[in-house]
Motif scaffolding. Structure first.
Motif, mmCIF file in Angstrom:
data_model
loop_
_atom_site.group_PDB
_atom_site.id
_atom_site.type_symbol
_atom_site.label_atom_id
_atom_site.label_comp_id
_atom_site.label_asym_id
_atom_site.label_seq_id
_atom_site.Cartn_x
_atom_site.Cartn_y
_atom_site.Cartn_z
ATOM 1 N N LEU A 70 55.232 -77.210 32.643
ATOM 2 C CA LEU A 70 56.032 -76.190 32.056
ATOM 3 C C LEU A 70 55.357 -74.940 32.123
ATOM 4 O O LEU A 70 55.942 -73.729 32.130
ATOM 5 C CB LEU A 70 56.053 -76.655 30.632
ATOM 6 N N GLN A 71 53.905 -74.804 32.073
ATOM 7 C CA GLN A 71 53.229 -73.405 32.351
ATOM 8 C C GLN A 71 53.708 -72.848 33.588
ATOM 9 O O GLN A 71 53.595 -71.662 33.589
ATOM 10 C CB GLN A 71 51.719 -73.655 32.262
ATOM 11 N N ARG A 72 53.652 -73.790 34.800
ATOM 12 C CA ARG A 72 54.181 -72.951 35.968
ATOM 13 C C ARG A 72 55.444 -72.465 36.013
ATOM 14 O O ARG A 72 55.752 -71.596 36.538
ATOM 15 C CB ARG A 72 53.891 -73.981 37.287
ATOM 16 N N ILE A 73 56.311 -73.246 35.282
ATOM 17 C CA ILE A 73 57.695 -72.476 35.041
ATOM 18 C C ILE A 73 57.943 -71.348 34.266
ATOM 19 O O ILE A 73 58.424 -70.320 34.919
ATOM 20 C CB ILE A 73 58.566 -73.498 34.550
ATOM 21 N N ALA A 74 57.203 -71.326 33.322
ATOM 22 C CA ALA A 74 57.449 -70.293 32.511
ATOM 23 C C ALA A 74 56.671 -69.081 33.010
ATOM 24 O O ALA A 74 56.994 -67.947 32.784
ATOM 25 C CB ALA A 74 56.679 -70.690 30.936
ATOM 26 N N SER A 75 55.626 -69.467 33.451
ATOM 27 C CA SER A 75 54.750 -68.207 34.113
ATOM 28 C C SER A 75 55.472 -67.581 35.379
ATOM 29 O O SER A 75 55.275 -66.458 35.389
ATOM 30 C CB SER A 75 53.199 -68.887 34.681
ATOM 31 N N ALA A 76 56.116 -68.351 35.950
ATOM 32 C CA ALA A 76 56.880 -67.824 37.382
ATOM 33 C C ALA A 76 57.964 -66.824 36.714
ATOM 34 O O ALA A 76 58.115 -65.979 37.140
ATOM 35 C CB ALA A 76 57.256 -68.970 38.090
ATOM 36 N N LYS A 77 58.571 -67.440 35.694
ATOM 37 C CA LYS A 77 59.792 -66.579 35.375
ATOM 38 C C LYS A 77 59.217 -65.364 34.509
ATOM 39 O O LYS A 77 59.790 -64.212 34.726
ATOM 40 C CB LYS A 77 60.565 -67.339 34.049
ATOM 41 N N TYR A 78 58.245 -65.406 33.682
ATOM 42 C CA TYR A 78 57.543 -64.328 32.902
ATOM 43 C C TYR A 78 56.827 -63.313 33.950
ATOM 44 O O TYR A 78 57.172 -62.260 33.938
ATOM 45 C CB TYR A 78 56.221 -64.819 32.180
ATOM 46 N N GLN A 79 56.355 -63.635 35.046
ATOM 47 C CA GLN A 79 56.170 -62.722 36.031
ATOM 48 C C GLN A 79 57.151 -62.048 36.783
ATOM 49 O O GLN A 79 56.829 -60.886 37.360
ATOM 50 C CB GLN A 79 55.047 -63.458 37.096
ATOM 51 N N ASP A 97 65.885 -72.757 35.950
ATOM 52 C CA ASP A 97 64.742 -72.561 36.229
ATOM 53 C C ASP A 97 63.875 -73.730 36.673
ATOM 54 O O ASP A 97 62.824 -73.755 37.634
ATOM 55 C CB ASP A 97 64.023 -71.962 34.938
ATOM 56 N N ILE A 98 64.231 -75.034 35.954
ATOM 57 C CA ILE A 98 63.306 -76.219 36.260
ATOM 58 C C ILE A 98 63.895 -76.696 37.643
ATOM 59 O O ILE A 98 62.996 -77.018 38.533
ATOM 60 C CB ILE A 98 63.773 -77.505 35.200
ATOM 61 N N THR A 99 65.093 -76.511 37.913
ATOM 62 C CA THR A 99 65.552 -77.120 39.247
ATOM 63 C C THR A 99 65.118 -76.258 40.264
ATOM 64 O O THR A 99 64.574 -76.657 41.432
ATOM 65 C CB THR A 99 67.206 -76.657 39.210
ATOM 66 N N GLU A 100 64.709 -74.905 40.347
ATOM 67 C CA GLU A 100 64.489 -74.085 41.323
ATOM 68 C C GLU A 100 62.923 -74.285 41.523
ATOM 69 O O GLU A 100 62.516 -74.268 42.639
ATOM 70 C CB GLU A 100 64.559 -72.453 40.842
ATOM 71 N N SER A 101 62.530 -74.695 40.492
ATOM 72 C CA SER A 101 60.879 -74.837 40.501
ATOM 73 C C SER A 101 60.476 -76.199 41.361
ATOM 74 O O SER A 101 59.213 -76.256 41.790
ATOM 75 C CB SER A 101 60.157 -74.987 39.232
ATOM 76 N N GLY A 102 61.497 -76.989 41.290
ATOM 77 C CA GLY A 102 60.966 -78.313 41.902
ATOM 78 C C GLY A 102 60.192 -79.246 41.405
ATOM 79 O O GLY A 102 59.654 -80.470 41.762
ATOM 80 N N GLU A 103 59.858 -78.865 39.808
ATOM 81 C CA GLU A 103 58.766 -79.562 39.103
ATOM 82 C C GLU A 103 59.533 -80.827 38.654
ATOM 83 O O GLU A 103 60.667 -81.028 38.402
ATOM 84 C CB GLU A 103 58.462 -78.780 37.967
ATOM 85 N N ALA A 104 58.628 -81.993 38.680
ATOM 86 C CA ALA A 104 59.346 -83.321 38.362
ATOM 87 C C ALA A 104 58.718 -83.623 36.935
ATOM 88 O O ALA A 104 57.678 -83.268 36.413
ATOM 89 C CB ALA A 104 58.805 -84.436 39.219
ATOM 90 N N LEU A 105 59.775 -84.208 35.926
ATOM 91 C CA LEU A 105 59.187 -84.516 34.685
ATOM 92 C C LEU A 105 58.450 -86.022 34.520
ATOM 93 O O LEU A 105 59.193 -86.689 34.930
ATOM 94 C CB LEU A 105 60.364 -84.443 33.726
ATOM 95 N N ASN A 106 57.367 -85.883 33.716
ATOM 96 C CA ASN A 106 56.695 -87.284 33.648
ATOM 97 C C ASN A 106 57.282 -87.898 32.447
ATOM 98 O O ASN A 106 57.202 -87.381 31.274
ATOM 99 C CB ASN A 106 55.330 -87.111 33.564
ATOM 100 N N LEU A 107 57.949 -88.918 32.418
ATOM 101 C CA LEU A 107 58.525 -89.507 31.185
ATOM 102 C C LEU A 107 57.705 -90.851 30.994
ATOM 103 O O LEU A 107 58.414 -91.729 30.259
ATOM 104 C CB LEU A 107 59.803 -89.969 31.495
#
Length: 123
Positions: A70-79, A97-107
């Protein structure tokens, strides 16, 4: 400058979703992911077929577990600056934003409690 001191806001607030706080130098920055965005992200990983909304303690726990992503996603958008964040320095994290980032959610630690029969949808 990048965002630091990222944390989940566990305090009382009236926002319907995950509220994150960070710092950029001396300025506090707020990032927010709506409950429905969290629901869609979790559902995209679970592939359960049935929709069950997350509750505050669940999405806060998921936020803590996935804080680095989430930090990487928010930081990228913030910048990207005010042109991409209408309420700069507030950052709203969207599913796109999540989709574009390619980040996976740990459930791995998500616990879904069974809903009472009155809450189940009738087909």
């Amino acid at each position: 400058m990048s965002l630091t001191q990222f944390r989940v806001d566990d305090g009382p607030h009236t926002m319907d979703g995950l509220r994150l706080l960070a710092q950029e130098g001396n300025e506090q920055v707020e990032a927010f992911m709506g409950r429905k965005v969290m629901d869609v992200w979790a559902e995209s990983v679970e592939h359960r077929g049935g929709r069950q909304s997350l509750f505050r303690d669940q999405y806060n726990a998921l936020g803590r577990l996935n804080l680095a992503a989430l930090q990487r996603i928010a930081s990228a958008k913030y910048q990207r600056g005010p042109a991409f964040n209408r309420q700069h320095p507030f950052v709203e994290i969207l599913f796109s934003d999540i989709t574009e980032s390619g980040e996976a959610l740990n459930l791995s630690q998500l616990v879904r409690e069974a809903l009472p029969p009155a809450f189940h949808r009738m087909a």
